[in-house]
Design a protein around this motif. Sequence first.
Motif, mmCIF file in Angstrom:
data_model
loop_
_atom_site.group_PDB
_atom_site.id
_atom_site.type_symbol
_atom_site.label_atom_id
_atom_site.label_comp_id
_atom_site.label_asym_id
_atom_site.label_seq_id
_atom_site.Cartn_x
_atom_site.Cartn_y
_atom_site.Cartn_z
ATOM 1 N N LEU A 197 27.814 18.192 21.845
ATOM 2 C CA LEU A 197 27.268 17.375 22.926
ATOM 3 C C LEU A 197 25.764 17.188 22.771
ATOM 4 N N TYR A 198 25.033 18.278 22.548
ATOM 5 C CA TYR A 198 23.564 18.194 22.506
ATOM 6 C C TYR A 198 23.062 17.443 21.276
ATOM 7 N N LEU A 199 23.770 17.554 20.159
ATOM 8 C CA LEU A 199 23.350 16.846 18.941
ATOM 9 C C LEU A 199 24.093 15.526 18.753
ATOM 10 N N CYS A 200 24.932 15.171 19.718
ATOM 11 C CA CYS A 200 25.678 13.903 19.667
ATOM 12 C C CYS A 200 26.476 13.781 18.368
ATOM 13 N N THR A 201 27.158 14.874 18.006
ATOM 14 C CA THR A 201 27.913 14.892 16.743
ATOM 15 C C THR A 201 28.991 13.823 16.709
ATOM 16 N N LEU A 202 29.750 13.711 17.787
ATOM 17 C CA LEU A 202 30.840 12.734 17.819
ATOM 18 C C LEU A 202 30.298 11.311 17.776
ATOM 19 N N ALA A 203 29.207 11.103 18.505
ATOM 20 C CA ALA A 203 28.577 9.777 18.463
ATOM 21 C C ALA A 203 28.036 9.478 17.068
ATOM 22 N N GLY A 204 27.553 10.521 16.361
ATOM 23 C CA GLY A 204 27.078 10.332 14.991
ATOM 24 C C GLY A 204 28.190 9.944 14.043
ATOM 25 N N ILE A 205 29.375 10.574 14.217
ATOM 26 C CA ILE A 205 30.532 10.205 13.392
ATOM 27 C C ILE A 205 30.941 8.759 13.681
ATOM 28 N N TRP A 206 30.877 8.368 14.934
ATOM 29 C CA TRP A 206 31.212 6.988 15.311
ATOM 30 C C TRP A 206 30.219 5.996 14.705
ATOM 31 N N ASP B 188 28.881 1.897 10.659
ATOM 32 C CA ASP B 188 28.022 1.490 9.542
ATOM 33 C C ASP B 188 28.852 1.163 8.296
ATOM 34 N N TRP B 189 29.927 1.904 8.099
ATOM 35 C CA TRP B 189 30.765 1.665 6.927
ATOM 36 C C TRP B 189 31.673 0.446 7.096
ATOM 37 N N TYR B 190 32.198 0.257 8.302
ATOM 38 C CA TYR B 190 33.220 -0.777 8.523
ATOM 39 C C TYR B 190 32.874 -1.651 9.729
ATOM 40 N N ARG B 191 31.671 -2.174 9.771
ATOM 41 C CA ARG B 191 31.247 -2.929 10.942
ATOM 42 C C ARG B 191 32.010 -4.252 11.095
ATOM 43 N N PHE B 192 32.648 -4.729 10.013
ATOM 44 C CA PHE B 192 33.405 -5.982 10.093
ATOM 45 C C PHE B 192 34.891 -5.737 10.381
ATOM 46 N N ALA B 193 35.294 -4.474 10.436
ATOM 47 C CA ALA B 193 36.711 -4.149 10.626
ATOM 48 C C ALA B 193 37.108 -4.289 12.094
ATOM 49 N N VAL C 37 40.896 4.516 13.601
ATOM 50 C CA VAL C 37 41.610 5.307 12.596
ATOM 51 C C VAL C 37 40.614 6.030 11.684
ATOM 52 N N VAL C 38 39.598 5.316 11.227
ATOM 53 C CA VAL C 38 38.589 5.936 10.357
ATOM 54 C C VAL C 38 37.845 7.034 11.104
ATOM 55 N N PHE C 39 37.514 6.767 12.367
ATOM 56 C CA PHE C 39 36.816 7.785 13.170
ATOM 57 C C PHE C 39 37.659 9.058 13.270
ATOM 58 N N MET C 40 38.945 8.911 13.558
ATOM 59 C CA MET C 40 39.802 10.087 13.689
ATOM 60 C C MET C 40 39.974 10.799 12.356
ATOM 61 N N THR C 41 39.970 10.054 11.261
ATOM 62 C CA THR C 41 40.042 10.679 9.942
ATOM 63 C C THR C 41 38.819 11.549 9.686
ATOM 64 N N LEU C 42 37.635 11.015 9.967
ATOM 65 C CA LEU C 42 36.404 11.789 9.778
ATOM 66 C C LEU C 42 36.320 12.940 10.763
ATOM 67 N N PHE C 43 36.742 12.693 12.003
ATOM 68 C CA PHE C 43 36.641 13.724 13.032
ATOM 69 C C PHE C 43 37.589 14.887 12.729
ATOM 70 N N SER C 44 38.829 14.602 12.308
ATOM 71 C CA SER C 44 39.763 15.672 11.968
ATOM 72 C C SER C 44 39.271 16.470 10.768
#
Length: 478
Positions: free
Chosen positions: A112-121, A126-131, A138-145
């Motif tokens: 929460l304090y370092l905004c880790t989840l927001a950083g992953i998002w 940044d990688w798939y801004r056109f998707a 799906v990509v977010f959950m892949t990185l988060f898991s």
Amino acid sequence: MATLYEDPARGEPLLITGYSIGFQIVPKDWSFSDPVFLRHFLCFMIVLKGIFHVILCMRQLRLIGKSEAPPIQMEGVMSLDEFKHSKEKEFHAVHLEFFNICADTVYSCLDLYLCTLAGIWKLTVDWYRFAPNSWLNVVFMTLFSTYLVLRKLPSMFYERMVLDPKYNVNPEQTYPLVGLMCGLAFFVVVIQIAVIPLTAVLMTLANLEIWFFVGVIWLVVVIISFIIHLITGIFGVPCLGKSRLLDSLEMNKYLSLALQTFKYPGKVYVVQTFYLGRPTAWVMGCCCCLRLDIHDNLMLNRNIEAENLPSQHVGAGLNDIQLAAFVAHQLAHWRLWHVTKSLIMFHLILLTYLVIFGSCYRWQLMYTAAGFTHIYPYVVGYWLVYKYLMTPLRTACIWVVFFLLRHFEYSADSYVWRRGFGGSMKAALLKLFADHRVFPYTDHVYLMWHHHRPSILQRISNIQRLEKKGELGPNSSI
């Protein structure tokens, strides 16, 4: 699902805009309408839960430290050397649990304090801004898991490099650190097989009206659990081993007596287990789809000739009288509807979570407290509600569920005792203890949140209290 395979260049670019609290510490308003204050409150609940479980671990560690000999009930069953060995194993397990609780508390607050989840998002966008949005989730959950799995690394290093040498763990009986890390990497890959389709399904359901979504999810889980209940009653659990039907001619007289005493109408199977796990037996299924599975490692010498067994396994398991008493205990669970009551309890808790989730899923302030703007991955709401908002309820639910499950064990033992199997059941518990020699003592308060079964010592003491009271004065059946 079709959108997952579309060319990302065809979509419109996604830009993360809107207000984000970032790394702010001081709230503008000391109320729950301020996301910074809400962040502090959520972390406070996590820390409070962590401190509570740390205190429980310290109670258990203190009990382990001051225990110098096995209890009187275990005389002749557990030697002093075996007691000291089990004491070291319990020290190892509780210290590792202590570390994991502290690590999880720190991680949860830093997220929460370092905004880790927001950083992953942000990295995902940044990688798939056109998707399309479904692909981004799906990509977010892949990185988060993957991130959640990597959080286990410090615990792994601590166990192998600190606890194992301290408590004299035989390195030949544990997996090497390099092998565990390779296994962890393989697990990261395998978990995506479930994460990708599950995320796509949840995204599809999330587009429904929220309370309709909650009802659909709960109803689907209820139906699936009922179907599994019926299937296991017919086929058992094939992954545990090969089943063989045990007819009445193969049964010894004690087992037949137990089945007749409880008027059991189903079939009896012996399961040849693929591994030497916890010896057990259980009644599965319902109505006409009913079966009793007895694992072969519960039977004396796995029900085969002793010369065909490794020397360390010779003599393990229960004799005919003890086996009948253990089976009677499982039949008592069936007679008292404990499995059905457990399923109802599980579904009520699941429904409670889904109701809370439905109430908070679109609460923008929760996402803002985690560092998101008004643009966030929808699937992250499942985690935020479960991990943070549900913290007090989860702690209370664990106590209630574990209390009831332990009560089921005691009530089944009492039921067995009233049918005249009490002495044999006590002997069976002592024999299982002699085969595995776990640490016999457990702090009562620690047990409430960390064990869904009473210890063997507690169950033996309960049967002894029943024998001492002798209100019904049963004659032993076997």
